[in-house]
Every structure is written in C-alpha cells, then in structure tokens.
Design an enzyme around this catalytic site. Structure first.
Site, short mmCIF file in Angstrom:
data_model
loop_
_atom_site.label_atom_id
_atom_site.label_comp_id
_atom_site.label_asym_id
_atom_site.label_seq_id
_atom_site.Cartn_x
_atom_site.Cartn_y
_atom_site.Cartn_z
N CYS A 99 1.50 -32.23 -23.65
CA CYS A 99 1.55 -33.23 -22.58
C CYS A 99 1.84 -34.58 -23.22
O CYS A 99 1.27 -34.91 -24.26
CB CYS A 99 0.21 -33.25 -21.86
SG CYS A 99 0.11 -34.45 -20.52
N HIS B 231 2.35 -27.67 -14.31
CA HIS B 231 1.76 -28.75 -15.11
C HIS B 231 1.92 -30.09 -14.40
O HIS B 231 0.96 -30.85 -14.27
CB HIS B 231 2.47 -28.76 -16.49
CG HIS B 231 2.00 -29.83 -17.42
ND1 HIS B 231 1.22 -29.56 -18.52
CD2 HIS B 231 2.23 -31.16 -17.44
CE1 HIS B 231 0.98 -30.69 -19.17
NE2 HIS B 231 1.58 -31.68 -18.53
N GLU B 232 3.14 -30.39 -13.94
CA GLU B 232 3.39 -31.68 -13.29
C GLU B 232 2.68 -31.77 -11.94
O GLU B 232 2.16 -32.82 -11.57
CB GLU B 232 4.89 -31.95 -13.14
CG GLU B 232 5.66 -31.98 -14.46
CD GLU B 232 5.07 -32.90 -15.53
OE1 GLU B 232 4.43 -33.92 -15.21
OE2 GLU B 232 5.23 -32.57 -16.73
N HIS C 277 -0.88 -32.70 -12.56
CA HIS C 277 -1.05 -34.13 -12.83
C HIS C 277 -1.29 -34.90 -11.54
O HIS C 277 -2.18 -35.76 -11.48
CB HIS C 277 0.18 -34.70 -13.54
CG HIS C 277 0.10 -34.65 -15.03
ND1 HIS C 277 -0.91 -35.24 -15.75
CD2 HIS C 277 0.92 -34.08 -15.93
CE1 HIS C 277 -0.72 -35.04 -17.04
NE2 HIS C 277 0.40 -34.33 -17.18
#
EC number: 3.5.1.88
Length: 181
Positions: free
Chosen positions: A104, A146-147, A150
């Site tokens: 990351c 993953h995004e 976030h």
C-alpha cells in the site's frame, strides 16, 4: 479526466497520507458534485499514483475524504486496466480466496500476505457522472477490493490476524516514515 490526454498529465503530485493518519480509518463521503474540482482530483490522484509507482490510489490516501479511486493495474494475464471510479460500490466479490502479497502506498515499502477473492465487480460513476462497471480478476480483483476498502476506512493491515498482523506492525514501528502517536 480531460478528453484526449493521458491521465495525470495535468495533475499535481500530492503528499501521501501514511498509516496513523485518522483519515485512513474514517469512511469517506459520497461525491455529490461532478465538475471541474472532481476532474482535478482525479488528475491529481493519477499523478500521485504514478509518482509513487503504485497501481491504485484512493482519495483519502492524499487526505481527501471522498469516495474516489484510480487504477492502472494488470490482471494475472498481464492485461492492463486503467481508469477511475467515483462513489464505487462493490457488487461482487467471489471465487477462490487467495492469499497474496499486498502492499500500500500508505505503508511504503511494506507488504504482507493478505486474503482476497480472485474476482470482483465494482459499480460507480465516471468523473462526468456516467455509470461504470469495472470487472476484475486475479491481481486486478485484489486492487479493486483494496481501493474499495480504503474508502470504507480500512487498510489491508486491518485484514491481517495473528502472527501476520504482529509482524507487519513491528515493521511499521521500525519504518523510517512512521510517526508514533
């Protein structure tokens, strides 16, 4: 993104938000205005992602708590996926759960084996407000998950347990960029 240009060409590189900043653990707000400011944000996200040599970047990683992310990421067949999603909503995460190395830009230089599904579909909008659906498999599916995480206030370290989590936190504590609270 302006028509006829490469993403990020007109953007400015912004400082990355690092693990420990509360914005990374706070759910982001919905984008309500699709105009020049949003287009500039997307350009800045691309410019910052490319400068940091990443494959994806969420707005809160540059301190902007809005539901936007960009990507320039290959899948497992080395097919390049380039784009952005505003107000993304994961609609499918399924298939085989694969533990693979995940890093990351908010934890520079570190990675840990993280479990993710090998298929993901995200729906949202383009910078101009047009609906968009993004399908990902393999590494690109990992990027989409993953995004999206976030924007919900979750970093990949939050998905780790036990020894893997303890090891990563020890590495964070020793990292040159770490600022103890």
């Amino acid at each position: 993104m302006r028509l006829g240009s490469l993403p990020g060409v007109h953007g400015r590189v912004r400082p990355l938000t690092l693990l420990g900043d509360p914005v990374l653990h706070t759910p982001c707000g919905e984008v309500t205005e699709f105009g020049p400011e949003l287009a500039d944000l997307v350009e800045d996200l691309f410019a910052t992602m490319y400068a940091a040599q990443g494959v994806g970047l969420a707005a809160n990683q540059i301190g902007v708590p809005l539901r936007v992310f960009v990507f320039d990421c290959p899948d497992d067949e080395d097919v390049r996926h380039l784009g952005h999603v505003v107000n993304p909503r994961p609609v499918v995460t399924d298939g085989v759960v694969v533990r693979g190395p995940e890093g990351c830009l908010s934890l520079p230089g570190l990675e840990a084996g993280t479990e993710r599904y090998d298929h993901a579909v995200v729906e949202g909008f383009t910078v101009t407000g047009e609906p968009v659906t993004v399908h990902g498999t393999g590494f690109f599916a990992r990027c989409l998950q993953h995004e999206s995480d976030h924007l919900d206030g979750t970093v990949y370290a939050d998905r780790l347990e036990g020894r893997r989590h303890r090891k990563l936190m020890r590495q964070v504590a020793r990292a040159s960029w770490h600022r103890p609270a």
